[in-house]
Enzyme design. Structure first.
Site, PDB file in Angstrom:
ATOM      1  N   LYS A 198       0.872  -1.180   0.000  1.00 51.39           N
ATOM      2  CA  LYS A 198       0.000   0.000   0.000  1.00 51.39           C
ATOM      3  C   LYS A 198       0.902   1.221   0.000  1.00 51.39           C
ATOM      4  O   LYS A 198       2.049   1.157   0.442  1.00 51.39           O
ATOM      5  CB  LYS A 198      -0.879   0.029   1.253  1.00 51.39           C
ATOM      6  CG  LYS A 198      -2.156   0.825   1.085  1.00 51.39           C
ATOM      7  CD  LYS A 198      -3.219  -0.007   0.421  1.00 51.39           C
ATOM      8  CE  LYS A 198      -4.543   0.714   0.321  1.00 51.39           C
ATOM      9  NZ  LYS A 198      -5.602  -0.204  -0.125  1.00 51.39           N
TER      10      LYS A 198
HETATM   11  P1  NAD Z   1     -12.822   7.456  -2.749  1.00 53.93           P
HETATM   12  O1  NAD Z   1     -11.778   8.480  -2.598  1.00 53.93           O
HETATM   13  O2  NAD Z   1     -13.367   7.166  -4.090  1.00 53.93           O
HETATM   14  O3  NAD Z   1     -14.044   7.791  -1.782  1.00 53.93           O
HETATM   15  C1  NAD Z   1     -13.860   8.009  -0.409  1.00 53.93           C
HETATM   16  C2  NAD Z   1     -15.156   8.547   0.166  1.00 53.93           C
HETATM   17  O4  NAD Z   1     -15.021   8.671   1.573  1.00 53.93           O
HETATM   18  C3  NAD Z   1     -15.538   9.924  -0.367  1.00 53.93           C
HETATM   19  O5  NAD Z   1     -16.935   9.972  -0.559  1.00 53.93           O
HETATM   20  C4  NAD Z   1     -15.114  10.852   0.764  1.00 53.93           C
HETATM   21  O6  NAD Z   1     -15.854  12.047   0.797  1.00 53.93           O
HETATM   22  C5  NAD Z   1     -15.439   9.981   1.948  1.00 53.93           C
HETATM   23  N1  NAD Z   1     -14.739  10.396   3.161  1.00 53.93           N
HETATM   24  C6  NAD Z   1     -13.431  10.741   3.282  1.00 53.93           C
HETATM   25  N2  NAD Z   1     -13.168  11.079   4.546  1.00 53.93           N
HETATM   26  C7  NAD Z   1     -14.331  10.926   5.217  1.00 53.93           C
HETATM   27  C8  NAD Z   1     -14.698  11.127   6.563  1.00 53.93           C
HETATM   28  N3  NAD Z   1     -13.795  11.532   7.462  1.00 53.93           N
HETATM   29  N4  NAD Z   1     -15.982  10.883   6.916  1.00 53.93           N
HETATM   30  C9  NAD Z   1     -16.901  10.473   6.013  1.00 53.93           C
HETATM   31  N5  NAD Z   1     -16.589  10.271   4.721  1.00 53.93           N
HETATM   32  C10 NAD Z   1     -15.336  10.496   4.339  1.00 53.93           C
HETATM   33  O7  NAD Z   1     -12.211   6.127  -2.080  1.00 53.93           O
HETATM   34  P2  NAD Z   1     -12.632   4.619  -2.352  1.00 53.93           P
HETATM   35  O8  NAD Z   1     -11.723   4.079  -3.372  1.00 53.93           O
HETATM   36  O9  NAD Z   1     -14.105   4.523  -2.537  1.00 53.93           O
HETATM   37  O10 NAD Z   1     -12.191   3.933  -0.968  1.00 53.93           O
HETATM   38  C11 NAD Z   1     -13.061   3.939   0.175  1.00 53.93           C
HETATM   39  C12 NAD Z   1     -12.627   2.828   1.124  1.00 53.93           C
HETATM   40  O11 NAD Z   1     -12.659   1.573   0.423  1.00 53.93           O
HETATM   41  C13 NAD Z   1     -11.191   2.941   1.664  1.00 53.93           C
HETATM   42  O12 NAD Z   1     -11.134   2.403   2.966  1.00 53.93           O
HETATM   43  C14 NAD Z   1     -10.393   2.060   0.713  1.00 53.93           C
HETATM   44  O13 NAD Z   1      -9.190   1.604   1.282  1.00 53.93           O
HETATM   45  C15 NAD Z   1     -11.395   0.938   0.512  1.00 53.93           C
HETATM   46  N6  NAD Z   1     -11.164   0.134  -0.693  1.00 53.93           N
HETATM   47  C16 NAD Z   1     -11.140   0.696  -1.930  1.00 53.93           C
HETATM   48  C17 NAD Z   1     -10.944  -0.102  -3.049  1.00 53.93           C
HETATM   49  C18 NAD Z   1     -10.983   0.458  -4.447  1.00 53.93           C
HETATM   50  O14 NAD Z   1     -10.958  -0.348  -5.399  1.00 53.93           O
HETATM   51  N7  NAD Z   1     -11.066   1.756  -4.648  1.00 53.93           N
HETATM   52  C19 NAD Z   1     -10.743  -1.471  -2.893  1.00 53.93           C
HETATM   53  C20 NAD Z   1     -10.790  -2.024  -1.616  1.00 53.93           C
HETATM   54  C21 NAD Z   1     -11.007  -1.219  -0.511  1.00 53.93           C
END
Ligand code: NAD
Length: 446
Positions: free
Chosen positions: A131
């Site tokens: 990561k």
């Molecule tokens: P993203 O940047 O597309 O979206 C993140 C979202 O979280 C946004 O809507 C943002 O406004 C919100 N956010 C940020 N800080 C916040 C807070 N303090 N309180 C409430 N909302 C908040 O990110 P993503 O890719 O959707 O990732 C989200 C989660 O999923 C993370 O934990 C990431 O590690 C996990 N994840 C993502 C993927 C992927 O393929 N993108 C895969 C596995 C896990």
């Protein structure tokens, strides 16, 4: 099934709160890596992990920190701090996302890199765990500045990444555009001697026209939905007509909500870094997703009523999908939640106290290492297509992903049943068993 229409009265603009303020949910001091270690310790006892493997897996293999200067639009220069943590590669190249977020730091990246090792081993993709990212807020910079920051970061990582060595992907604050810049930078610098199409596999989650795969953008949300459908079938739980609340409406949260709306599940509460919205009639998840794509957040969405974060966690619903950051569900939130299932789209959203209270209250948890594994699974399909110069169809990708999630679920539930442990510890235990086999076969050099 048609998606529900938004019918609540227009809201005024939600007061914006800074991400650092919001990131402080769950007040207690939170050491993400220690939390992940505690699950490793529990699973290690179950599968009798040899001591030498406990010591190997308790630390990442490599921790890389880089500082690099970037020219700003006004001609000034700023130095940024970037990380790439490579936890383990016994089962394949290091693999894991790039997070651009002001609160991201070494402890988070160590935890998230270890989770990638367990996730890939559990779901059966031949990758290890990594990561990385940059500690900064991309929203404070122009598109051009973000492009230069991304490119200089990839350049600074140099040959520490590569299609056969370490393969980044999107995470919080990054998306397919960042992956296109990352691939282009890599191919123009480190891949120069060998600019073959296969080198496009240096990152996954690319736009389709630049070597990405169909089905990757929605893959993590799709995987969360497969996990929920599998759970519902095991429990005899009818999804049609049920209610959903989602925290974080970016890639994972929005796709999960849209795909669940196709199954008749209605999104009644939603929140992101700007605030929270509620409507008992249900949001149109498609429309909200388009709005967020255009506006960057749910702030100002003309439907639903603004509510506080505390009110959000108490919204009566059936399913809660945390899809923002880690440590969002502490004891207070776990007591407040009025749902039957928490499906962890985010990594590490439940503090151990929160998890304990949820389980005591009979609220089930589909753990992150399983529930959000769809992203890395389809990343693997993208990488295979890049290597073979193939283009798969969406039905092929979707069918393979569903098979992988079903098989991950079967092994997780089987392990939990055999050992009487939580689904989370079961995921770690399945992963560890696979790692033990590989370590025992290969031994430790020399
Ligand atoms: P993203 O940047 O597309 O979206 C993140 C979202 O979280 C946004 O809507 C943002 O406004 C919100 N956010 C940020 N800080 C916040 C807070 N303090 N309180 C409430 N909302 C908040 O990110 P993503 O890719 O959707 O990732 C989200 C989660 O999923 C993370 O934990 C990431 O590690 C996990 N994840 C993502 C993927 C992927 O393929 N993108 C895969 C596995 C896990």
């Amino acid at each position: 099934m048609t998606a529900p229409r938004d019918s609540a009265p227009p809201s005024s603009l939600i007061p914006a709160r800074s991400e650092s303020e919001q990131g402080e949910r769950g007040a207690q001091e939170y050491r993400f890596f220690e939390v992940i270690q505690s699950y490793l310790d529990q699973a290690a006892q179950l599968v009798r992990l040899p001591d030498y493997m406990v010591s190997i897996l308790s630390q990442p293999k490599n921790e890389l920190i880089v500082h690099f200067p970037v020219r700003m639009d006004d001609g000034s220069y700023r130095t940024f701090k970037g990380y790439r943590i490579q936890h383990n590669n016994i089962l394949g190249p290091y693999k894991g996302g790039l997070r651009f977020h002001p609160s991201a730091g070494l402890d988070d990246f160590k935890a998230l890199s270890a989770m990638m090792t367990w996730k890939c081993a559990l779901i059966g993709v031949p990758f290890g765990g990594a990561k990385g990212g940059i500690k900064y807020n991309p929203r404070d910079y122009s598109a051009e500045e973000n492009q230069r920051i991304t490119r200089r970061f990839i350049h600074a990582l140099g040959s520490n990444i590569g299609p056969d060595y370490d393969i980044p992907a999107p995470d919080v604050g990054t998306g397919e555009q960042h992956m296109a810049w990352a691939m282009d930078t890599y191919m123009n610098t480190f891949g120069m001697v060998n600019r073959q199409a296969a080198n496009r596999g240096v990152v996954t989650g690319k736009p389709v026209a630049s070597g990405g795969t169909v089905g990757r953008t929605k893959a993590t949300g799709q995987g969360v939905v497969h996990a929920i459908v599998d759970w519902a079938q095991r429990k005899g739980f009818e999804l049609q007509g049920k209610k959903l609340i989602v925290q974080g409406f970016g890639n994972v949260g929005s796709h999960t909500a849209v795909l669940l709306s196709h199954l008749g599940v209605s999104l009644v509460g939603v929140g992101d870094h700007t605030g929270y919205l509620y409507t008992p009639e249900g949001f149109n998840a498609h429309r909200l997703q388009s709005y967020v794509r255009q506006n960057g957040s749910i702030a100002g969405y003309p439907n639903g009523q603004p509510i506080s974060a505390d009110e959000f966690f108490g919204v009566p619903a059936d399913i809660f999908v945390p899809a923002a950051l880690e440590n969002q569900v502490g004891a207070k939130e776990a007591h407040a939640l009025q749902v039957r299932l928490v499906a962890e789209g985010a990594n590490g959203p439940c503090h151990p106290d929160g998890e304990r209270i949820l389980l005591e209250r009979g609220i089930e948890i589909l753990p992150d290492v399983f529930a959000n594994a769809g992203g890395v699974t389809v990343s693997y399909y993208e990488w295979v297509q890049n290597r073979r110069s193939e283009t798969w169809t969406l039905p092929e990708v979707d069918e393979k992903l569903e098979g992988a999630m079903r098989s991950g679920a079967a092994t997780m539930y089987d392990m939990a049943r055999r050992h009487g442990c939580s689904l989370r510890v079961a995921c770690y235990a399945v992963a560890l068993e696979r790692l033990i086999t590989a370590y025992e076969q290969r031994g430790i050099f020399p």
